[in-house]
Enzyme design. Structure first.
Site, PDB file in Angstrom:
ATOM      1  N   HIS A 102     -26.139 -27.242 -21.403  1.00 51.11           N
ATOM      2  CA  HIS A 102     -26.917 -28.493 -21.372  1.00 51.11           C
ATOM      3  C   HIS A 102     -28.242 -28.331 -20.631  1.00 51.11           C
ATOM      4  O   HIS A 102     -28.694 -29.242 -19.930  1.00 51.11           O
ATOM      5  CB  HIS A 102     -26.087 -29.622 -20.752  1.00 51.11           C
ATOM      6  CG  HIS A 102     -24.865 -30.008 -21.547  1.00 51.11           C
ATOM      7  ND1 HIS A 102     -24.811 -29.957 -22.921  1.00 51.11           N
ATOM      8  CD2 HIS A 102     -23.637 -30.472 -21.142  1.00 51.11           C
ATOM      9  CE1 HIS A 102     -23.618 -30.374 -23.329  1.00 51.11           C
ATOM     10  NE2 HIS A 102     -22.892 -30.674 -22.283  1.00 51.11           N
ATOM     11  N   HIS A 172     -24.519 -38.047 -24.730  1.00 54.03           N
ATOM     12  CA  HIS A 172     -23.229 -37.521 -24.275  1.00 54.03           C
ATOM     13  C   HIS A 172     -22.254 -38.643 -23.901  1.00 54.03           C
ATOM     14  O   HIS A 172     -21.562 -38.558 -22.884  1.00 54.03           O
ATOM     15  CB  HIS A 172     -23.462 -36.574 -23.097  1.00 54.03           C
ATOM     16  CG  HIS A 172     -22.446 -35.496 -22.960  1.00 54.03           C
ATOM     17  ND1 HIS A 172     -21.132 -35.751 -22.666  1.00 54.03           N
ATOM     18  CD2 HIS A 172     -22.545 -34.152 -23.073  1.00 54.03           C
ATOM     19  CE1 HIS A 172     -20.469 -34.613 -22.587  1.00 54.03           C
ATOM     20  NE2 HIS A 172     -21.300 -33.620 -22.833  1.00 54.03           N
ATOM     21  N   GLU A 303     -20.755 -35.532 -30.010  1.00 54.87           N
ATOM     22  CA  GLU A 303     -22.158 -35.217 -29.709  1.00 54.87           C
ATOM     23  C   GLU A 303     -22.816 -34.591 -30.930  1.00 54.87           C
ATOM     24  O   GLU A 303     -22.428 -33.507 -31.347  1.00 54.87           O
ATOM     25  CB  GLU A 303     -22.246 -34.219 -28.552  1.00 54.87           C
ATOM     26  CG  GLU A 303     -21.486 -34.610 -27.319  1.00 54.87           C
ATOM     27  CD  GLU A 303     -21.143 -33.372 -26.469  1.00 54.87           C
ATOM     28  OE1 GLU A 303     -22.007 -32.510 -26.274  1.00 54.87           O
ATOM     29  OE2 GLU A 303     -19.991 -33.281 -26.016  1.00 54.87           O
TER      30      GLU A 303
END
Ligand code: BGC
Length: 337
Positions: A102, A172, A303
């Protein structure tokens, strides 16, 4: 209606912004351009807040769950925390073993975004991310808009950079259509996904490069089933990732349908992204909004994004955007009740 949400770790003031349309209401914070609450009715008109979250920016900052956050510049993992564009190697933080997850410890989920537009049913956040931010090339200007319609939440991403770069933004959110305060019901949600294959990963959750047919595996969601039904099976991919934490192809849209059998709330997901990561909160163990305990598996992330580590797989669709070119992506969560 906007209310003070709390101080960020840098001492800035973060706010909570409310948008509504019909029976839907969403609260968002400029800290991480994060979806904090999403209220959805059931057939009897009972409202539930269907996303996991926290009560303050400090609680978001102290957690590595990414609840409801905007993740960027690159969602998911990059092997060896490095990639090459135009023959130049760019190095990122290795924040998960030797790899990048991420985008690193100072991701967009920890930035105070600017609100540049707000109307009753929509809001747009913007962020300037300078050249070298998190290790990525190019001065980038990014906006994320949350737009409510009678039965839908659209999340619209726009970005542009002055050098060739990576853009792979996602939201998310962890969904529990029974309500975030019913963690025990999260794995009873019924999921269906038309995906014909998923991308298995190694022990570090980096895709092996294979596209494995779902047929005959616990990853087959082509017929609806409770998420928890097969999650404990003795399948190598489930054992390696401690449950579902895998990317599926977006074969058609909607690419996912989620239902809470108790309340009858349903949600579909549509996107222009090539992949969707199903993450069953395998590592979650925290206390969230209103002091509600969120143990392992108390929500479901869907996601939408490029395939994980796509920058190392030229055979997959690439998240590379040329200098001056516009990145534009839309994901829609549509509800029925
Ligand atoms: C990843 C998980 C990770 C979670 C929270 C998900 O997108 O796939 O492995 O634990 O984010 O960081």
């Amino acid at each position: 209606m906007n209310t003070f949400f709390g101080k960020t770790p840098l001492g800035e003031d973060a706010y909570l912004y409310t948008i509504c349309c019909g029976q839907l209401q969403a609260n968002l914070t400029d800290f991480g351009a994060t979806l904090v609450n999403l209220f959805v009715p059931d057939a009897a008109g009972n409202m539930a807040d269907v996303v996991l979250g926290f009560d303050s920016p400090a609680a978001y900052a102290a957690s590595d769950t990414y609840f409801g956050a905007t993740v960027g510049r690159n969602a998911n993992r990059i092997r060896n925390a490095a990639f090459i564009i135009n023959n130049k190697t760019y190095r990122l933080y290795a924040n998960e073993g030797e790899n990048n997850l991420h985008s690193g410890p100072d991701g967009y989920e920890r930035r105070l975004w600017k609100v540049i537009r707000q109307q009753e049913d929509r809001i747009t956040f913007s962020l300037h991310s300078p050249h070298g931010d998190q290790g990525f090339p190019g001065n980038a200007d990014i906006t994320v808009s949350y737009i409510l319609e009678q039965d839908s939440l659209h999340i619209v991403y726009d970005a542009v950079s002055d050098r060739d770069t990576v853009f792979n933004l996602t939201n998310h959110s962890y969904f529990n259509l029974a309500g975030h305060d019913h963690p025990e019901k999260a794995m009873e949600q019924i999921l269906s996904m038309p995906a014909r294959f998923f991308t298995p990963a190694d022990s570090q959750s980096i895709p092996t490069g294979q596209c494995q047919p779902v047929e005959g595996t616990p990853f087959d969601f082509r017929l609806p089933k409770p998420i928890g039904r097969d999650i404990g099976q003795d399948h190598p991919s489930l054992l390696l990732q401690a449950g579902y934490d895998h990317n599926f192809e977006v074969f058609c849209n909607p690419c996912a349908y989620l239902t809470d059998p108790g309340s009858g709330r349903c949600m579909s997901v549509s996107t222009d992204c090539p992949g969707i990561q199903l993450y069953a909160a395998n590592y979650t163990d925290t206390v969230g909004k209103g002091g509600v305990p969120y143990p392992k598996r108390s929500g479901i992330c869907l996601e939408t994004q490029f395939f994980p580590d796509a920058v190392h797989h030229p055979e997959w669709k690439q998240p590379i955007v040329k200098a001056g070119e516009k990145y534009h992506s839309v994901t829609t969560y549509r509800f029925s009740w």
